[in-house]
Enzyme design. Structure first.
Site, PDB file in Angstrom:
ATOM      1  N   ASN A 376     -32.125   2.823  21.914  1.00 59.47           N
ATOM      2  CA  ASN A 376     -31.095   3.218  22.881  1.00 59.47           C
ATOM      3  C   ASN A 376     -30.170   2.048  23.222  1.00 59.47           C
ATOM      4  O   ASN A 376     -30.274   1.423  24.281  1.00 59.47           O
ATOM      5  CB  ASN A 376     -31.749   3.773  24.144  1.00 59.47           C
ATOM      6  CG  ASN A 376     -32.368   5.136  23.906  1.00 59.47           C
ATOM      7  OD1 ASN A 376     -31.665   6.087  23.573  1.00 59.47           O
ATOM      8  ND2 ASN A 376     -33.675   5.225  24.036  1.00 59.47           N
ATOM      9  N   ASP A 377     -29.269   1.779  22.306  1.00 54.87           N
ATOM     10  CA  ASP A 377     -28.234   0.757  22.489  1.00 54.87           C
ATOM     11  C   ASP A 377     -26.989   1.467  23.014  1.00 54.87           C
ATOM     12  O   ASP A 377     -26.397   2.289  22.325  1.00 54.87           O
ATOM     13  CB  ASP A 377     -27.962   0.071  21.153  1.00 54.87           C
ATOM     14  CG  ASP A 377     -26.869  -0.979  21.236  1.00 54.87           C
ATOM     15  OD1 ASP A 377     -26.201  -1.098  22.283  1.00 54.87           O
ATOM     16  OD2 ASP A 377     -26.661  -1.672  20.225  1.00 54.87           O
ATOM     17  N   PHE A 378     -26.590   1.164  24.242  1.00 52.37           N
ATOM     18  CA  PHE A 378     -25.417   1.793  24.858  1.00 52.37           C
ATOM     19  C   PHE A 378     -24.133   1.029  24.543  1.00 52.37           C
ATOM     20  O   PHE A 378     -23.073   1.374  25.047  1.00 52.37           O
ATOM     21  CB  PHE A 378     -25.608   1.886  26.373  1.00 52.37           C
ATOM     22  CG  PHE A 378     -26.530   2.997  26.803  1.00 52.37           C
ATOM     23  CD1 PHE A 378     -26.033   4.193  27.292  1.00 52.37           C
ATOM     24  CD2 PHE A 378     -27.915   2.849  26.711  1.00 52.37           C
ATOM     25  CE1 PHE A 378     -26.876   5.224  27.682  1.00 52.37           C
ATOM     26  CE2 PHE A 378     -28.771   3.873  27.100  1.00 52.37           C
ATOM     27  CZ  PHE A 378     -28.256   5.060  27.573  1.00 52.37           C
ATOM     28  N   GLY A 379     -24.244  -0.003  23.709  1.00 57.62           N
ATOM     29  CA  GLY A 379     -23.059  -0.776  23.344  1.00 57.62           C
ATOM     30  C   GLY A 379     -23.190  -2.239  23.667  1.00 57.62           C
ATOM     31  O   GLY A 379     -22.305  -3.034  23.350  1.00 57.62           O
TER      32      GLY A 379
END
Length: 413
Positions: A376-379
């Site tokens: 879960n990389d949101f940026g």
């Protein structure tokens, strides 16, 4: 100890042009209804970063809700003329999700990760604490709290458990992370059609006389600790269990949970004749014929349990023997047995009482190491840890997560 300060609170809705689903109605299954008296699902991700934007998260949450209309909706509970039974459904009316921006300026990422025990402040990183699932008639079915720390952030997700189980929960989080990184739509499409056998009358009636029956069972929570098991250590336990049982059927997870159960009971030094039990939540999506879609959005869980005497559990060679008992419980859940349990519940419906989750010498495990937590990389990079909130917590509650390193497992006890 630092406190959490709420900076702002707002409602986030799906974009209005996606309002075509606003009238969608989703009837609840027995698997959904059972959770009405319990608290929500609360899981959160810790990031070691200051490179985030609150407005970006709000905007991309709105975009993600367009693909998850139930999470922007509300529950409807309709009481019937006898005033002892009710029916329930989700109305996808785009009433919106709760978004809370908060700060704990004096708490660092290390303050969360380094102590042996999970700091109590972690429970304050979640919204809707103490809320029951049946309160989703007036409260949001999804609440997100973004808490800014000294050198990072924590994103706490609270989801109504009558709307989604752990697999559905992480499908939503994974999808939001994708859209936050710039995708126009999620790579996986949730399936909202609930499963009902052909001869089941829908909506299903269930006993619901007084909402006050869902009283809070505990004002305090016991201490929590996260144990990390490496891929190598888990492999050792698996080999040991299979060797002792002269089989190859014991999985890595069941070997690990059996090891944990035996360790807890050994420390308690119980009378060897005293009965102890272990409850497992078992996913049924792949067990049905035909199998459910992997991205079936809702609850698709059954409970299974093993009960035995304390002396039998901790005896030499018991790892393999007990792990095989756990294996039998999991293996019993087939298409046929699941359907029988489902139909039996419809004939004699009951809701899980909160007190059932805790107490005695029972352990209960939820969640799964198969869920994609660290993708879960949101940026701004991947999370450094996952933690759960205070919902449905009590003595003997165990939550299983994938560890940071591939093949490792974290167990929150």
């Amino acid at each position: 100890m630092d406190t959490v300060r709420v900076i702002s609170s707002s409602t986030v809705q799906a974009p209005s042009q996606n309002g075509g689903d606003s009238a969608q109605k989703i009837d609840l299954t027995p698997w959904d209804l059972k959770f009405l008296l319990l608290e929500t699902v609360q899981k959160g991700l810790l990031f070691h970063t200051k490179n985030h934007q609150i407005h970006h998260l709000q905007h991309t949450l709105s975009s993600t809700l367009a693909f998850f209309p139930p999470l922007a909706g509300r529950l409807v509970i309709t009481r019937h003329h006898d005033n002892t039974t009710a029916t329930s459904h989700i109305t996808c009316n785009n009433a919106g999700a709760l978004f809370v921006h908060a700060a704990a300026e004096n708490t660092s990422v290390a303050d969360i990760l380094q102590p042996n025990y999970v700091p109590p402040i972690v429970h304050s990183f979640f919204a809707l604490n103490g809320a029951r699932n049946h309160e989703g008639t007036s409260q949001p079915l999804l609440a997100v709290q973004v808490t800014e720390l000294l050198d990072g952030i924590f994103i706490g997700f609270t989801v109504n458990h009558s709307v989604a189980d752990g697999k559905s929960f992480w499908l939503f989080v994974n999808s939001w992370a994708e859209i936050s990184r710039g995708s126009l739509k999620p790579s996986k499409s949730p399936v909202f059609q609930r499963w009902f056998p052909n001869d089941i009358e829908v909506p299903i009636r269930f006993p619901f006389t007084d909402q006050k029956q869902a009283h809070k069972y505990s004002e305090t929570h016991p201490s929590e600790r996260v144990f990390h098991f490496t891929k190598e250590k888990i492999a050792e336990l698996k080999v040991k269990a299979n060797t002792e049982a002269n089989t190859n059927r014991v999985s890595s997870l069941l070997a690990l949970l059996t090891h944990l159960w035996r360790s807890v009971i050994r420390c308690k030094q119980l009378d060897p004749e005293e009965e102890v039990s272990y409850r497992l939540l078992i996913g049924v999506r792949p067990r049905m014929v035909p199998p459910f879609p992997e991205d079936y959005f809702g609850n698709a869980l059954v409970a299974g349990g093993v009960t035995m005497k304390a002396g039998e559990l901790v005896v030499e060679g018991g790892l393999g023997k007990v792990a095989m008992e756990m294996n039998k419980v999991v293996s019993l859940e087939s298409d046929e047995t699941v359907k029988k349990e489902y139909e039996s519940w419809v004939k004699k419906p009951w809701l899980i009482p909160p007190a059932m989750l805790i107490g005695g010498h029972s352990l209960t495990t939820s969640s799964s190491p198969r869920f994609d937590v660290y993708g879960n990389d949101f940026g701004w990079g991947k999370p450094v840890a996952v933690r759960s909130g205070g919902a449905n917590k009590g003595y003997g509650k165990i939550t299983v997560f994938a560890g940071v390193e591939e093949g490792s497992i974290d167990i929150e006890v």
